[in-house]
Design an enzyme around this catalytic site. Structure first.
Site, mmCIF file in Angstrom:
data_model
loop_
_atom_site.group_PDB
_atom_site.id
_atom_site.type_symbol
_atom_site.label_atom_id
_atom_site.label_comp_id
_atom_site.label_asym_id
_atom_site.label_seq_id
_atom_site.Cartn_x
_atom_site.Cartn_y
_atom_site.Cartn_z
ATOM 1 C CG ASP A 135 52.930 2.714 -29.768
ATOM 2 O OD1 ASP A 135 52.271 1.826 -30.336
ATOM 3 O OD2 ASP A 135 53.181 2.690 -28.552
ATOM 4 C CB SER A 184 52.904 -0.709 -26.943
ATOM 5 O OG SER A 184 52.263 -0.294 -28.122
ATOM 6 C CG HIS A 390 44.400 0.863 -30.957
ATOM 7 N ND1 HIS A 390 44.301 -0.507 -31.068
ATOM 8 C CD2 HIS A 390 45.619 1.100 -30.421
ATOM 9 C CE1 HIS A 390 45.409 -1.082 -30.622
ATOM 10 N NE2 HIS A 390 46.232 -0.120 -30.225
ATOM 11 C CG ASP A 428 55.354 -0.282 -30.731
ATOM 12 O OD1 ASP A 428 54.846 0.098 -31.808
ATOM 13 O OD2 ASP A 428 54.819 -0.070 -29.632
ATOM 14 C CG HIS A 429 52.479 -2.707 -32.328
ATOM 15 N ND1 HIS A 429 51.459 -2.028 -32.967
ATOM 16 C CD2 HIS A 429 52.572 -2.142 -31.104
ATOM 17 C CE1 HIS A 429 50.961 -1.108 -32.162
ATOM 18 N NE2 HIS A 429 51.614 -1.151 -31.019
#
Length: 584
Positions: A135, A184, A390, A428-429
């Site tokens: 992720d 996500s 994050h 996913d990103h």
């Protein structure tokens, strides 16, 4: 008539005119032969059923699509706002591949979309698929993990990550249907359904109505495996099992925050192995720590469905080779990250001291799933690469990347003994992070920014792995990697690992704005960094950059060049022959 997708992916805008008709699935949708999906037409005004003409390849839609249509005379949005009429058909299947042009006309207005319906190979290419998802996995995470774990001498890495040797690659586009940016939910949903969707959505096309659970559905990979095969399904994550990535294997909702409902969706599909955190959504509301709004006890429901419950790594190990379905819930929320769980004993490790890691969970999942002679699909997520990126906590994010790579190593060892296994590894990103150079504590002076080395001044970091476990023995070495984000809130850069617990860069003030967390203000040498995001942002955000996908095994040759995330599903479906004629 040309249309542009507007906010929420729920409407289209007619160039130079008012809101126009929207058709789901959207234009250029790719649909697997025999895969159930919902068809919806949203009109921009209230009309009567007889005033709507819908054709598919020139024929009345009922002839081609079949099913019983539900006509809604007037849909309403937020605050009871009138939106227009709608037509909905649930659970359609198209049995023949080809291009399908859907045209909708009401009075003098018309719109059209074209779908690509595809079939797959008649026979499976692989018995098993292991889909490993990092992720937020970005190139900088991978590079930093390699340097921290393996070291570097004279510009050459001293070793390779497990993911480095996966031999088929592609760049993958991550954008949502309603924005260039992404999260996500919609990214993993595209991987797991073959349909792009809106930010926060899972297994649906996000329509214009407020209710999150009634949007037009598309089949998930978990459901397709259940429908078309006798294979087992496994889901392993270090997040809550209801979180966006694991949820995407089975779920249908406009809002990824519908975690209590997602637990029910997991039970409907019944993956044979389900391991991670998130027990708070399994417990009735009267149980301390529950996050449900009802008294439904899903732990009992899973046990009644034949699941063995395990809650720590000792119980997990004891049940590694047992028969039957396995539910492992090791935390009420997200599991602690590797740096805290294994080394610093920070975070919530005092409350959950015996959590397994991703490697242990992956080993157990493979042991259990491989007992099925028909094969399996296993999704493994390294969840906290993202969750630590994050808040700009790069050391925790990189250590979790190393753990994720070690789980890939477990999959590769399994593949050696089971060559009929396809392995896919992807993010996913991405995050807006890069390695700038190093921070060298031995440089003279007290100003930490002056200790940042760039170009030739960067030299090489001095991480060591003397015990050979693949992790640096310390992250707070005297010369360490300097990672930096291109976005974030106001915060204090300390140029040091956060050894007291995960980094909290910003906190809310009395105006509900996020400001720099003064907890770090007096760290020697800390520098105030003015944010470049809105003051409503507490952390850094995802980047729109393509992700790198790597793969090995039968079917991996289909990954190449640039692909959309929805194209990845097509490769997975082809590998398992989910669209073969005998499965319709």
């Amino acid at each position: 008539m040309r249309t542009l997708l507007a906010a929420f992916g729920a409407t289209t805008i007619l160039a130079g005119a008012a809101q126009a008709t929207t058709v789901y699935p959207l234009d250029r949708a790719t649909i697997l032969v025999g895969s159930p999906f919902d068809f919806k037409v949203e009109l921009n005004k209230q009309v009567k059923p007889e005033d709507v003409k819908i054709t598919v390849n020139g024929q009345d839609y009922k002839t081609v699509l079949g099913g019983e249509a539900q006509f809604v005379e007037l849909e309403k949005g937020k605050e009871d706002k009138a939106l227009g009429s709608a037509l909905l058909l649930r659970g359609l299947k198209i049995s023949a591949p080809g291009a399908y042009k859907v045209e909708v006309a009401t009075g003098d207005e018309s719109t059209s979309v074209t779908w690509n319906v595809y079939e797959t190979a008649a026979q499976p290419k692989a018995k098993n698929i292991i889909f490993l998802l990092g992720d937020g996995l970005s190139v900088a995470h991978r590079t930093a993990a390699r340097i921290m774990s393996k070291g570097m001498t004279e510009g050459k890495a001293n070793g390779r990550l497990n993911m480095d040797d996966l031999d088929h690659m592609a760049f993958i586009g991550t954008s949502a249907t309603n924005a260039v940016a992404t999260d996500s939910a919609n990214t993993m949903s595209a991987f797991m359904t073959g349909h792009k969707t809106a930010v926060n959505a899972l297994g649906v096309y996000a329509d214009r109505t407020p209710a999150p659970l009634d949007d037009p559905r598309v089949e998930t990979l978990g459901e397709a495996v259940r429908r078309a095969t006798k294979k087992s399904i496994g889901i392993v994550a270090t997040s809550e099992v209801e979180d966006a990535t694991p949820a995407a294997v089975v779920s249908h909702t406009r809002s990824r925050s519908d975690k209590a409902d997602i637990v029910g969706m997991l039970l409907e599909v019944k993956p044979e192995v389900l391991l991670g955190g998130g027990s708070a959504y399994f417990l009735g509301k009267e149980v301390a720590g529950s996050k449900r709004k009802d008294n439904q006890d899903y732990i009992k429901l899973f046990q009644a469905a034949g699941y063995k419950l395990v809650t720590d790594k000792n119980e997990l190990a004891a049940n590694a080779s047992a028969e039957g379905n396995l539910l492992g819930l090791f935390h009420t929320g997200n599991m602690d990250v590797t740096l805290d769980r294994e080394f610093l004993k920070k975070g919530t490790v005092d409350k959950f001291p015996n959590q397994p890691g991703l490697v242990e969970m992956t080993k157990v999942a493979l042991d259990r799933l491989s007992k099925n002679p028909e094969g399996f699909f296993l999704m493994v997520e390294g969840s906290s690469i993202d969750k630590m990126s994050h808040p700009l906590d790069w050391d925790r994010a990189v250590i979790d990347t190393i753990e994720f790579d070690q789980a890939i190593g477990v999959a590769r060892e399994f593949q050696k003994a089971h060559p009929d296994t396809l392995i896919v590894v992807a993010g996913d990103h991405t995050h807006g992070v890069s390695i700038i150079g190093t921070v060298d504590d031995d440089k003279p002076g007290t100003e930490m920014r002056e200790k940042v080395g760039t170009y030739a001044e960067a030299g090489f970091p001095n991480y060591k792995d003397e015990n050979g476990d693949g992790y640096p023995d310390k992250v707070d070495v005297s010369r360490r990697l300097f990672l930096s984000a291109n976005n974030g809130p106001d915060h204090y850069e300390t140029f040091r690992p956060k050894l007291d617990g995960p980094f909290v860069p910003a906190v809310q003030n009395e105006k509900k704005e996020y400001v720099a967390n003064e907890q770090y203000k007096d760290v020697p040498g800390a520098v105030f960094v003015q944010g470049n995001l809105p003051k409503s942002s507490e952390s850094g955000v995802h980047a729109v950059d393509d992700v790198v996908l790597q793969s090995a095994g039968p079917g991996s040759e289909e990954f190449h060049g640039y692909m959309e995330q929805s194209d990845v599903y097509r490769v997975l479906a082809d590998t398992f022959a989910l669209g073969a004629k005998q499965t319709n």
